[in-house]
Design a protein around this motif. Sequence first.
Motif, short mmCIF file in Angstrom:
data_model
loop_
_atom_site.label_atom_id
_atom_site.label_comp_id
_atom_site.label_asym_id
_atom_site.label_seq_id
_atom_site.Cartn_x
_atom_site.Cartn_y
_atom_site.Cartn_z
N VAL A 58 0.85 -1.05 0.02
CA VAL A 58 -0.19 -0.02 0.04
C VAL A 58 0.99 1.45 -0.17
O VAL A 58 1.90 1.35 0.66
CB VAL A 58 -0.68 -0.09 1.23
CG1 VAL A 58 -1.87 0.95 1.17
CG2 VAL A 58 -1.67 -1.14 1.47
N ILE A 85 -3.09 6.32 -1.57
CA ILE A 85 -4.14 6.88 -0.72
C ILE A 85 -3.66 7.98 0.07
O ILE A 85 -2.70 8.10 0.76
CB ILE A 85 -4.54 5.64 0.56
CG1 ILE A 85 -4.86 4.45 -0.25
CG2 ILE A 85 -5.58 6.05 1.28
CD1 ILE A 85 -4.57 3.01 0.37
N SER A 123 -5.29 0.75 9.94
CA SER A 123 -6.17 -0.22 8.90
C SER A 123 -5.45 -0.58 7.84
O SER A 123 -5.85 -1.41 7.11
CB SER A 123 -7.68 0.34 9.07
OG SER A 123 -7.67 1.44 8.14
N VAL A 124 -4.85 0.58 7.35
CA VAL A 124 -3.94 0.08 6.10
C VAL A 124 -3.03 -0.99 6.59
O VAL A 124 -2.69 -1.89 5.56
CB VAL A 124 -3.18 1.40 5.85
CG1 VAL A 124 -2.11 0.98 4.79
CG2 VAL A 124 -3.96 2.63 5.08
N GLN A 148 -6.29 5.35 10.78
CA GLN A 148 -6.40 4.96 9.48
C GLN A 148 -5.16 4.18 8.94
O GLN A 148 -5.28 3.26 8.17
CB GLN A 148 -6.46 6.35 8.75
CG GLN A 148 -7.87 6.85 8.54
CD GLN A 148 -7.64 8.46 7.82
OE1 GLN A 148 -7.01 9.10 8.34
NE2 GLN A 148 -8.14 8.48 6.78
N GLU A 196 -3.57 -3.36 8.43
CA GLU A 196 -4.15 -4.63 8.51
C GLU A 196 -4.48 -5.19 7.24
O GLU A 196 -4.42 -6.25 6.73
CB GLU A 196 -5.43 -4.33 9.26
CG GLU A 196 -5.30 -4.26 10.69
CD GLU A 196 -6.82 -4.07 11.33
OE1 GLU A 196 -6.89 -4.69 12.22
OE2 GLU A 196 -7.66 -3.33 10.81
N MET A 197 -4.56 -4.10 6.05
CA MET A 197 -5.04 -4.40 4.83
C MET A 197 -3.81 -4.98 3.92
O MET A 197 -3.83 -6.06 3.33
CB MET A 197 -5.52 -3.26 4.07
CG MET A 197 -6.97 -3.16 4.44
SD MET A 197 -7.55 -1.65 3.53
CE MET A 197 -9.04 -1.38 4.69
#
Lengths: 395, 167
Positions: free
Chosen positions: A149, A170, A363-364, A360, A366-367
């Motif tokens: 990411v 992002i 959660s990135v 935020q 985690e992804m």
Amino acid sequence: MPNLKKLKIGLVCPYGWDAPGGVQNHVRDLAEYLIEHGHSVSVLAPTANEEILPDYVVSAGKPIAIPYNGAVARVLFGPIAFSRVRQWIAQGEFDVLHLHEPAIPSISLLACWAAEGPMVGTFHAAAKRQKVIFAIGPILEPVIEKLSVRIAVSEASRLTLTEHLDTDAIVIPNGVYAERFRNGSAQEQWSGETIGFIGRFEEPRKGLSVLLEALPIVARFVPNVRVLVAGPGDTEEIYKDIHPQLRSRISFLGRLTEEDKADFLSSVSVYVAPNTGGESFGIILAEAMAAGAPVIASDIPAFVSLLGEGRYGSLFATEDSSDLAKKIIDLLRDDPARKRLSLAAQERSKFFDWDTVAEQIFSVYEMAMVGSATVRLASDSRSWGRLLGREGENS
Amino acid sequence: MKSGLVFGLTILFSLWYLTFSATRLDRLHHRVETSWANLDSLLQRRAAIALELARSQAADPASALLLTAAAYQAREARIEERSQAESGLSGALGLLQNDLSSGVDSAEQSLLRELENLTEKVRIAIAIHVDAVNSTREVRKKWIFKVFRLAGTAPLPVTYEFEHDVL
């Protein structure tokens, strides 16, 4: 953060840990926030002095000063640094690796080359189109591609990334401990018809000269105006260029502590950010907004998006001191407008409060971790086997 | 002698470059798969929440019907039709959310809050997946990947056109 799962996180900071800078502050704040919430964090950074490091920082060696993007960057590369990076990755057994500025020739790039697995990259810089990056693009592309990411800290830095490296990101803003600034208390010495400025004022791109050029006009309409400049630097050079009659209106406060900064920003009537460029987010402007200071900023892309096209602060034409003077006078004479901007700015600052930003980022993480094992060294031997196998398959 | 050395080095470099490219593409495919797995699981959870909402007191019979149909469609769609089906579900959820802003009890409130958090995550997951797909497609266009068939039998990843304004 409601997340119960505790992670091992490796952060890589490309610039010298002991030198002041936005990226270092961001990495430090993020690391401390994550530690506070129970995660185990290790930061790899170049350091000039290994003795005064916090215990979560691992030194990668002494930084080298090179000119980059209009300033001196303290970075680190070379075979010794590379082997230290590999060692750090091999021993860390991280769940996720977070690399800052992986497109800068420093240890983040080396780590991106050396590792595979869940990796997140944050791009801070915002720069105009540069031919040199197109030249090194083909080298960078396969490396940057390994990131699961990509994060950009603002629309401006996202644009820089898409233009130069043809990849998207992002947007997650830089974090500010908004609460610290919200709780600043107004001090009499800094109150009144005051204009605040914070930064290394000797650097031309911080734009103090634009503000000083606007001062004579402002002083004609607002006789009691004072300019308060905080930040490290040599004041004599600046004093020389100021008209003698105006010198009494300018005070240099030197470098402020974090608490003083919060009080300072809560006290001044307006905060001015006259930067002429080279800014990708504007962390001090964000802090001023959290403290509830009505802000006036130059209309460079980073500030335009930070101020929501002017909804959360006033914008003036970059490097145009007469436009700045006009905006300052308008705002200093209009109490209701200042009150309104102050409230709007404080409301806006919730977006880049660390509580919001870190969640935020988490959660990135985690992804990025979905479906991958932990971070490990990229092994070339495996790919040899794969190629041979594949060739056999095709023939 | 000298030309032999140059020849040898060229061969070595080419071999290195081939393995390098193969690894690179392999990683990209892996990124597409994992980002899809992530997005897929988030969307499945969203559909489950939608079904729960449809069954709850909050939804009137008509919106319950609409929501249930949309959720099932989203769950059963093939990958090519998936983004259209998910947009349909977003639309149905959006209608309900507008109506539900007031006067629901705590169970529905927590469902709605969960949905909101999930939507934020889905938005990020879409961006990550779309980026992975685009870079993979871009890289596979290069000649070296075509000539040496480095992609093997892996299918070209499908672009996922989730409409951002719907979410």
